[in-house]
Motif scaffolding. Structure first.
Motif, PDB file in Angstrom:
ATOM      1  N   LEU A  27       0.811  -1.211   0.000  1.00 57.36           N
ATOM      2  CA  LEU A  27       0.000   0.000   0.000  1.00 57.36           C
ATOM      3  C   LEU A  27       0.846   1.262   0.000  1.00 57.36           C
ATOM      4  CD1 LEU A  27      -2.721  -1.085   2.586  1.00 57.36           C
ATOM      5  CD2 LEU A  27      -2.900  -1.084   0.093  1.00 57.36           C
ATOM      6  N   ARG A  28       2.154   1.128   0.086  1.00 55.39           N
ATOM      7  CA  ARG A  28       3.043   2.289   0.200  1.00 55.39           C
ATOM      8  C   ARG A  28       4.314   2.056  -0.615  1.00 55.39           C
ATOM      9  NH1 ARG A  28       6.670   0.782   3.908  1.00 55.39           N
ATOM     10  NH2 ARG A  28       7.267   2.879   4.562  1.00 55.39           N
ATOM     11  N   PRO A  29       4.169   1.804  -1.925  1.00 51.36           N
ATOM     12  CA  PRO A  29       5.363   1.498  -2.729  1.00 51.36           C
ATOM     13  C   PRO A  29       6.357   2.639  -2.788  1.00 51.36           C
ATOM     14  CG  PRO A  29       3.438   1.820  -4.138  1.00 51.36           C
ATOM     15  CD  PRO A  29       2.934   1.767  -2.727  1.00 51.36           C
ATOM     16  N   ASP A  30       5.894   3.874  -2.866  1.00 48.88           N
ATOM     17  CA  ASP A  30       6.822   5.011  -2.946  1.00 48.88           C
ATOM     18  C   ASP A  30       7.589   5.179  -1.644  1.00 48.88           C
ATOM     19  OD1 ASP A  30       5.903   5.468  -5.511  1.00 48.88           O
ATOM     20  OD2 ASP A  30       4.507   7.055  -4.917  1.00 48.88           O
ATOM     21  N   GLU A  31       6.878   5.017  -0.527  1.00 43.66           N
ATOM     22  CA  GLU A  31       7.531   5.144   0.774  1.00 43.66           C
ATOM     23  C   GLU A  31       8.542   4.011   0.988  1.00 43.66           C
ATOM     24  OE1 GLU A  31       4.326   5.281   0.195  1.00 43.66           O
ATOM     25  OE2 GLU A  31       3.432   7.011   1.236  1.00 43.66           O
ATOM     26  N   ALA A  32       8.162   2.791   0.559  1.00 45.05           N
ATOM     27  CA  ALA A  32       9.091   1.662   0.709  1.00 45.05           C
ATOM     28  C   ALA A  32      10.357   1.887  -0.116  1.00 45.05           C
ATOM     29  CB  ALA A  32       8.396   0.365   0.293  1.00 45.05           C
ATOM     30  N   LEU A  33      10.197   2.366  -1.342  1.00 43.60           N
ATOM     31  CA  LEU A  33      11.364   2.650  -2.176  1.00 43.60           C
ATOM     32  C   LEU A  33      12.239   3.718  -1.523  1.00 43.60           C
ATOM     33  CD1 LEU A  33      13.002   2.311  -4.780  1.00 43.60           C
ATOM     34  CD2 LEU A  33      11.490   4.014  -5.855  1.00 43.60           C
ATOM     35  N   ALA A  34      11.607   4.759  -0.968  1.00 47.87           N
ATOM     36  CA  ALA A  34      12.372   5.823  -0.315  1.00 47.87           C
ATOM     37  C   ALA A  34      13.144   5.290   0.892  1.00 47.87           C
ATOM     38  CB  ALA A  34      11.438   6.957   0.109  1.00 47.87           C
ATOM     39  N   ASP A  35      12.517   4.414   1.670  1.00 46.29           N
ATOM     40  CA  ASP A  35      13.201   3.820   2.823  1.00 46.29           C
ATOM     41  C   ASP A  35      14.416   3.010   2.374  1.00 46.29           C
ATOM     42  OD1 ASP A  35      11.318   4.830   4.600  1.00 46.29           O
ATOM     43  OD2 ASP A  35      10.180   2.950   4.743  1.00 46.29           O
ATOM     44  N   VAL A  36      14.224   2.185   1.356  1.00 43.16           N
ATOM     45  CA  VAL A  36      15.307   1.329   0.871  1.00 43.16           C
ATOM     46  C   VAL A  36      16.449   2.176   0.315  1.00 43.16           C
ATOM     47  CG1 VAL A  36      15.910  -0.314  -0.951  1.00 43.16           C
ATOM     48  CG2 VAL A  36      13.895  -0.719   0.482  1.00 43.16           C
ATOM     49  N   VAL A  37      16.122   3.181  -0.468  1.00 41.93           N
ATOM     50  CA  VAL A  37      17.154   4.072  -1.027  1.00 41.93           C
ATOM     51  C   VAL A  37      17.941   4.741   0.101  1.00 41.93           C
ATOM     52  CG1 VAL A  37      17.457   6.260  -2.255  1.00 41.93           C
ATOM     53  CG2 VAL A  37      16.036   4.457  -3.243  1.00 41.93           C
ATOM     54  N   ARG A  38      17.240   5.131   1.145  1.00 40.29           N
ATOM     55  CA  ARG A  38      17.900   5.764   2.295  1.00 40.29           C
ATOM     56  C   ARG A  38      18.920   4.811   2.930  1.00 40.29           C
ATOM     57  NH1 ARG A  38      14.273   8.164   7.283  1.00 40.29           N
ATOM     58  NH2 ARG A  38      15.940   9.224   8.438  1.00 40.29           N
ATOM     59  N   ALA A  39      18.542   3.555   3.068  1.00 42.47           N
ATOM     60  CA  ALA A  39      19.448   2.575   3.678  1.00 42.47           C
ATOM     61  C   ALA A  39      20.638   2.265   2.763  1.00 42.47           C
ATOM     62  CB  ALA A  39      18.680   1.303   4.009  1.00 42.47           C
ATOM     63  N   VAL A  40      20.391   2.152   1.459  1.00 47.27           N
ATOM     64  CA  VAL A  40      21.481   1.907   0.509  1.00 47.27           C
ATOM     65  C   VAL A  40      22.445   3.083   0.511  1.00 47.27           C
ATOM     66  CG1 VAL A  40      22.043   1.585  -1.928  1.00 47.27           C
ATOM     67  CG2 VAL A  40      20.109   0.361  -0.933  1.00 47.27           C
ATOM     68  N   ARG A  41      21.897   4.291   0.564  1.00 45.06           N
ATOM     69  CA  ARG A  41      22.748   5.487   0.581  1.00 45.06           C
ATOM     70  C   ARG A  41      23.597   5.537   1.855  1.00 45.06           C
ATOM     71  NH1 ARG A  41      19.036   9.101  -0.273  1.00 45.06           N
ATOM     72  NH2 ARG A  41      19.300   9.132  -2.539  1.00 45.06           N
ATOM     73  N   ALA A  42      23.106   4.920   2.931  1.00 47.96           N
ATOM     74  CA  ALA A  42      23.877   4.859   4.180  1.00 47.96           C
ATOM     75  C   ALA A  42      24.959   3.789   4.137  1.00 47.96           C
ATOM     76  CB  ALA A  42      22.935   4.601   5.354  1.00 47.96           C
ATOM     77  N   GLY A  43      25.081   3.101   2.996  1.00 51.25           N
ATOM     78  CA  GLY A  43      26.149   2.125   2.817  1.00 51.25           C
ATOM     79  C   GLY A  43      25.776   0.699   3.130  1.00 51.25           C
ATOM     80  N   ALA A  44      24.496   0.436   3.368  1.00 51.29           N
ATOM     81  CA  ALA A  44      24.076  -0.903   3.761  1.00 51.29           C
ATOM     82  C   ALA A  44      23.780  -1.787   2.557  1.00 51.29           C
ATOM     83  CB  ALA A  44      22.831  -0.832   4.646  1.00 51.29           C
ATOM     84  N   VAL A  45      24.057  -3.069   2.719  1.00 50.58           N
ATOM     85  CA  VAL A  45      23.506  -4.090   1.837  1.00 50.58           C
ATOM     86  C   VAL A  45      22.056  -4.291   2.276  1.00 50.58           C
ATOM     87  CG1 VAL A  45      23.498  -6.578   1.444  1.00 50.58           C
ATOM     88  CG2 VAL A  45      25.634  -5.308   1.280  1.00 50.58           C
ATOM     89  N   VAL A  46      21.112  -4.091   1.368  1.00 51.02           N
ATOM     90  CA  VAL A  46      19.687  -4.185   1.700  1.00 51.02           C
ATOM     91  C   VAL A  46      19.082  -5.356   0.940  1.00 51.02           C
ATOM     92  CG1 VAL A  46      17.450  -3.012   1.738  1.00 51.02           C
ATOM     93  CG2 VAL A  46      19.569  -1.697   2.039  1.00 51.02           C
ATOM     94  N   VAL A  47      18.334  -6.178   1.654  1.00 49.66           N
ATOM     95  CA  VAL A  47      17.560  -7.251   1.024  1.00 49.66           C
ATOM     96  C   VAL A  47      16.105  -7.042   1.402  1.00 49.66           C
ATOM     97  CG1 VAL A  47      19.468  -8.897   0.964  1.00 49.66           C
ATOM     98  CG2 VAL A  47      17.972  -8.856   2.964  1.00 49.66           C
ATOM     99  N   THR A  48      15.201  -7.265   0.441  1.00 47.05           N
ATOM    100  CA  THR A  48      13.791  -6.990   0.700  1.00 47.05           C
ATOM    101  C   THR A  48      12.900  -7.693  -0.311  1.00 47.05           C
ATOM    102  OG1 THR A  48      12.127  -5.221   0.971  1.00 47.05           O
ATOM    103  CG2 THR A  48      13.783  -4.893  -0.748  1.00 47.05           C
ATOM    104  N   PRO A  49      11.661  -8.045   0.095  1.00 49.35           N
ATOM    105  CA  PRO A  49      10.668  -8.518  -0.860  1.00 49.35           C
ATOM    106  C   PRO A  49       9.697  -7.423  -1.278  1.00 49.35           C
ATOM    107  CG  PRO A  49       9.938  -9.037   1.346  1.00 49.35           C
ATOM    108  CD  PRO A  49      11.241  -8.276   1.489  1.00 49.35           C
ATOM    109  N   ALA A  50       9.884  -6.183  -0.797  1.00 51.33           N
ATOM    110  CA  ALA A  50       8.837  -5.162  -0.874  1.00 51.33           C
ATOM    111  C   ALA A  50       8.745  -4.447  -2.216  1.00 51.33           C
ATOM    112  CB  ALA A  50       9.050  -4.129   0.234  1.00 51.33           C
ATOM    113  N   LEU A  51       9.782  -4.500  -3.050  1.00 53.23           N
ATOM    114  CA  LEU A  51       9.827  -3.680  -4.263  1.00 53.23           C
ATOM    115  C   LEU A  51       9.641  -4.554  -5.494  1.00 53.23           C
ATOM    116  CD1 LEU A  51      12.826  -1.366  -3.295  1.00 53.23           C
ATOM    117  CD2 LEU A  51      10.377  -0.984  -2.907  1.00 53.23           C
ATOM    118  N   TYR A  52       8.375  -4.829  -5.839  1.00 48.29           N
ATOM    119  CA  TYR A  52       8.065  -5.731  -6.947  1.00 48.29           C
ATOM    120  C   TYR A  52       8.751  -5.333  -8.251  1.00 48.29           C
ATOM    121  CZ  TYR A  52       4.117  -6.628  -3.780  1.00 48.29           C
ATOM    122  OH  TYR A  52       3.331  -6.895  -2.695  1.00 48.29           O
ATOM    123  N   ALA A  53       8.841  -4.043  -8.485  1.00 46.79           N
ATOM    124  CA  ALA A  53       9.361  -3.560  -9.764  1.00 46.79           C
ATOM    125  C   ALA A  53      10.812  -3.959  -9.990  1.00 46.79           C
ATOM    126  CB  ALA A  53       9.224  -2.041  -9.839  1.00 46.79           C
TER     127      ALA A  53
END
Length: 358
Positions: free
Chosen positions: A80-106
């Motif tokens: 229900l919040r694809p834009d917010e989920a993408l923003a959260d993930v981008v924030r974590a990647v920008r902080a230098g983290a390896v991010v794994v997630t099922p939330a971003l279908y695209a």
């Protein structure tokens, strides 16, 4: 040890905490929650352990990312919040983290992903040096690495079908079951997840990824949809009553068309009770869930996987295997170059160091 954050403690997040705790190369650094009622509670309690993990849940995203965790399991929903989920993930990647997630279908298929999803991630990778790997919670391995592996066992392949067969009666996510998928709503209700083009938006990336791996050209992706009403009211343990005459079962296909024929198919058969649509595919032993891959060809190969977790709950088992695929990729990603990865890049690896581990 790789300091790892779990972001979200719903159905996926609970399994993620357990998977991180079990992994010999990972250590649980923090747990991020949205609900104020969860702030301050121990991660072990939130994950269903009978012991404390001595990690208290927090809602302070900025402080957690400022500590520069090496990895983040993003388990918050993107439905229900694809834009917010993408923003959260981008924030974590920008902080230098390896991010794994099922939330971003695209981003199931990184090469076919739309620019509006791919470009912010690539910019964050370049800026912060993190990485991202997305794999589905339905679970992703059943729609990519497993069918591709099985396809290599035969001499000819005519078609590949991936099935999720699922009874929602034991699932604990009422908003999604009732309102996104439409269970318990009148038959004239139009569930958002079943609206034309939405299944393709969610699962089309996996169709494209498999076509890429098989070196075939897709003509197009099509959808089919069937819905059935409940003949009588049923009551579930987690979500209450579903009235007679309301939607009780859904069956849809996302079809990859090759030379005019459906050759790569992802099919979902979901019910709120086994009595609804009994003529549709069901788990082999009458249970509440299974994942099946059928490769039509010579020979014909059929593989059914059933997983249980949390008191023999198969709905939780599907989540747990999806999470396992993601969490078990973290140490590989940490040693790989920063970047955007998909299932064709990230190997499915043995449970090294985890045999017999509690």
């Amino acid at each position: 040890m790789i300091p790892t954050v779990v972001w979200g403690t719903g159905n996926v997040g609970r399994a993620a905490v357990r998977a991180v705790e079990a992994h010999p190369e990972l250590t649980l650094a923090a747990v991020l929650v949205h609900s104020p009622a969860k702030v301050g509670r121990d991660a072990g309690e939130l994950a269903g352990f009978k012991r404390q993990l001595d990690v208290s849940a927090t809602g302070d995203v900025e402080a957690v990312l400022a500590a520069r965790p090496r990895a983040v399991v993003y388990a918050a929903s993107g439905d229900l919040r694809p834009d917010e989920a993408l923003a959260d993930v981008v924030r974590a990647v920008r902080a230098g983290a390896v991010v794994v997630t099922p939330a971003l279908y695209a981003l199931y298929d990184r090469l076919g992903a739309p620019a509006e999803s791919r470009e912010p991630v690539l910019a964050a990778v370049a800026e912060g040096g993190g990485s991202l790997f997305v794999s589905g919670v339905d679970p992703g391995w059943a729609n990519d690495v497993l069918p591709l592996l099985v396809s290599g066992l035969g001499s000819t392949v005519d078609a590949i079908r991936c099935q999720e067969i699922f009874d929602y009666a034991t699932y604990d996510q009422e908003d999604s079951v009732r309102h996104l998928i439409g269970m318990g709503h009148p038959m004239e209700y139009e569930p958002p997840m079943l609206a034309p083009s939405v299944p393709t938006m969610v699962w089309g990336g996996q169709i494209r990824l498999m076509a890429r791996a098989l070196n075939v050209q897709l003509d197009e992706i099509r959808e089919t949809l069937e819905r059935r009403p409940l003949d009588e009211a049923v009551r579930t343990r987690t979500m209450g009553e579903f009235a007679a005459g309301t939607q009780g079962a859904v069956r849809f296909e996302v079809r990859g068309i090759i030379e005019g024929e459906p050759r790569i198919v992802i099919e979902h058969v979901t019910r709120i009770h086994p009595s609804c649509a009994p003529d549709w595919p069901a788990p082999p032993d009458g249970g509440d869930g299974a994942h099946r891959v059928i490769v039509e060809g010579r020979p014909r190969v059929e593989v059914t996987v059933e997983a249980t977790d949390e008191d023999e709950n198969r709905s939780a088992g599907g989540n747990a295997t999806a999470v396992g695929r993601l969490v078990n990729a973290i140490d590989w990603l940490v040693n790989a170059e920063p970047g955007l990865y998909d299932a064709l890049d990230v190997p499915l690896r043995p449970a090294a160091g985890r045999l017999g581990r509690k």
